[in-house]
Write a protein that holds these residues in place. Structure first.
Motif, PDB file in Angstrom:
ATOM      1  N   HIS A 212       8.324   9.993  -5.041  1.00 25.16           N
ATOM      2  CA  HIS A 212       7.083   9.859  -5.802  1.00 25.16           C
ATOM      3  C   HIS A 212       6.780  11.129  -6.595  1.00 25.16           C
ATOM      4  CE1 HIS A 212       5.318  12.213  -2.461  1.00 25.16           C
ATOM      5  NE2 HIS A 212       4.415  12.567  -3.364  1.00 25.16           N
ATOM      6  N   ALA A 213       7.468  12.232  -6.256  1.00 23.80           N
ATOM      7  CA  ALA A 213       7.220  13.514  -6.919  1.00 23.80           C
ATOM      8  C   ALA A 213       8.181  13.706  -8.100  1.00 23.80           C
ATOM      9  CB  ALA A 213       7.380  14.656  -5.924  1.00 23.80           C
ATOM     10  N   GLN A 214       7.818  14.595  -8.996  1.00 25.52           N
ATOM     11  CA  GLN A 214       8.678  14.906 -10.138  1.00 25.52           C
ATOM     12  C   GLN A 214       9.795  15.846  -9.688  1.00 25.52           C
ATOM     13  OE1 GLN A 214       5.953  16.608 -12.983  1.00 25.52           O
ATOM     14  NE2 GLN A 214       5.553  14.637 -13.952  1.00 25.52           N
TER      15      GLN A 214
ATOM     16  N   TYR B 263       7.080  18.683  -4.402  1.00 29.86           N
ATOM     17  CA  TYR B 263       5.847  18.211  -3.787  1.00 29.86           C
ATOM     18  C   TYR B 263       4.623  18.734  -4.527  1.00 29.86           C
ATOM     19  CZ  TYR B 263       8.349  16.183   0.115  1.00 29.86           C
ATOM     20  OH  TYR B 263       9.178  15.400   0.880  1.00 29.86           O
TER      21      TYR B 263
ATOM     22  N   THR C 105       3.378  17.234  -6.978  1.00 27.83           N
ATOM     23  CA  THR C 105       3.442  16.693  -8.335  1.00 27.83           C
ATOM     24  C   THR C 105       3.599  15.179  -8.210  1.00 27.83           C
ATOM     25  OG1 THR C 105       5.868  16.835  -8.555  1.00 27.83           O
ATOM     26  CG2 THR C 105       4.589  18.794  -9.141  1.00 27.83           C
ATOM     27  N   TRP C 106       3.477  14.476  -9.322  1.00 25.90           N
ATOM     28  CA  TRP C 106       3.558  13.006  -9.311  1.00 25.90           C
ATOM     29  C   TRP C 106       4.414  12.517 -10.462  1.00 25.90           C
ATOM     30  CZ3 TRP C 106       1.765   9.876  -5.510  1.00 25.90           C
ATOM     31  CH2 TRP C 106       1.838   8.491  -5.745  1.00 25.90           C
ATOM     32  N   ASP C 107       5.329  11.587 -10.168  1.00 35.01           N
ATOM     33  CA  ASP C 107       6.190  11.001 -11.187  1.00 35.01           C
ATOM     34  C   ASP C 107       5.465   9.803 -11.795  1.00 35.01           C
ATOM     35  OD1 ASP C 107       8.124   9.820 -12.758  1.00 35.01           O
ATOM     36  OD2 ASP C 107       9.744  10.118 -11.308  1.00 35.01           O
ATOM     37  N   GLY C 108       4.773  10.050 -12.894  1.00 29.76           N
ATOM     38  CA  GLY C 108       3.997   8.992 -13.534  1.00 29.76           C
ATOM     39  C   GLY C 108       4.837   7.923 -14.187  1.00 29.76           C
TER      40      GLY C 108
ATOM     41  N   PRO D 157      -0.958   4.845  -9.288  1.00 28.63           N
ATOM     42  CA  PRO D 157      -1.114   4.957  -7.835  1.00 28.63           C
ATOM     43  C   PRO D 157      -2.470   4.448  -7.348  1.00 28.63           C
ATOM     44  CG  PRO D 157      -1.219   7.114  -8.892  1.00 28.63           C
ATOM     45  CD  PRO D 157      -0.764   6.153  -9.935  1.00 28.63           C
TER      46      PRO D 157
ATOM     47  N   ALA E 180       1.497   8.903   0.675  1.00 31.50           N
ATOM     48  CA  ALA E 180       2.525   9.708   0.003  1.00 31.50           C
ATOM     49  C   ALA E 180       2.794  10.934   0.866  1.00 31.50           C
ATOM     50  CB  ALA E 180       2.060  10.126  -1.391  1.00 31.50           C
TER      51      ALA E 180
END
Length: 279
Positions: free
Chosen positions: A210-212, A216, A218-221, A227, A243
């Motif tokens: 789920h992270a870029q 950690y 961060t969020w993979d949009g 989300p 998460a």
């Protein structure tokens, strides 16, 4: 001799102070079974790792000792003695008057060491169970818990170490936690399949994907564009979206959280003899 030593599955280690290992036996003379040393692949009543030879004080090994060493274990053999992820250096012995309360009693031992530790178990020559604890280093800090019952031992352990808070009701059900959930459609498919099959489901977990770039906080949009929408869609069914955040940072200079920790000297580092890089 102070030189490097290799411990099989670990990197070369240095011992500038020489051997610092320490060990002790803790015997439960009347115990029938022992429990504890989580988290690992083993029956609830722990199998013995060794046995006494006839007419001798020597031991014959039956299986690998139980190892207390925190590892992120992806694949493992069902006979392994290595702990899975976490270590709790606690044993509870039960039965036959193991504690001070006579028949059916219980007693416990807590071996407080953060070092790499091995535990062997065997049946005593006169009955009961003997545990042998061996730690790579540190001081000897051992607590004996006298019971006399199993609930008493657990209560004594909680009084010493503290007790966990009561978890929310939803956390006690079935959770779908699977590494490699890489997209929002994949997660939505798991939720839909649980509905289709009538499978009770209380939690859906997202691993590091789920992270870029496995960073950690961060969020993979692109992979998980909504989300809040995902969480809102499953909450009426009594489900929660979780998460994870493991206790490590990716060593990438362009990762701002890692860079800030490195600049503030907050990272765990190996000794200079092993390069002194970040761990």
């Amino acid at each position: 001799d102070g030189g490097p030593a290799r411990f099989g599955d670990s990197a070369a280690d240095s011992r500038p102070a020489g051997c610092t290992a320490l060990g002790a036996d803790v015997a439960f003379p009347a115990a029938e079974q022992v429990y504890g040393l989580p988290e690992r692949v083993a029956p609830l009543a722990l199998p013995m790792t060794a046995r006494l030879r006839a007419f001798s004080a020597a031991l014959t090994r039956q299986r690998e000792p139980y190892r207390l060493f925190n590892l992120d274990v992806f694949r493992y053999d069902r006979s392994t003695g290595v702990g899975l992820y976490g270590s709790l250096p606690f044993l509870l012995a039960h039965g036959g008057g193991a504690g001070s309360g006579g028949a059916g009693g219980s007693a416990g031992v807590l071996w407080l060491s953060a070092a790499d530790t091995y535990v062997d178990l065997w049946r005593g020559g006169g009955g009961g169970v003997v545990s042998h604890w061996l730690s790579e280093g540190g001081g000897m800090d051992v607590v004996l818990l006298g019971g006399p019952g199993d609930e008493d031992v657990v209560r004594q352990l909680g009084a010493l170490t503290g007790t966990p808070p009561l978890p929310p009701l939803w956390s006690l059900g079935y959770h779908q936690s699977h590494w490699n959930v890489k997209s929002q459609p994949q997660l939505e498919g798991i939720d839909a399949n649980a509905d289709r099959l009538g499978w009770p489901l209380d939690g859906l977990w997202l691993d590091i994907e789920h992270a870029q770039g496995k960073r950690y906080f961060t969020w993979d949009g692109a992979a998980f564009p909504d989300p809040r929408g995902m969480a809102a869609a499953i909450e009426p069914k009594g489900r929660r979206l979780v998460a994870i955040a493991d206790p490590h940072l990716r060593a990438a200079p362009e990762y701002d959280i890692y860079a800030a920790a490195a600049n503030a000297s907050l990272l765990v580092r190996p000794p200079p003899s092993r390069g002194g890089g970040d761990a």
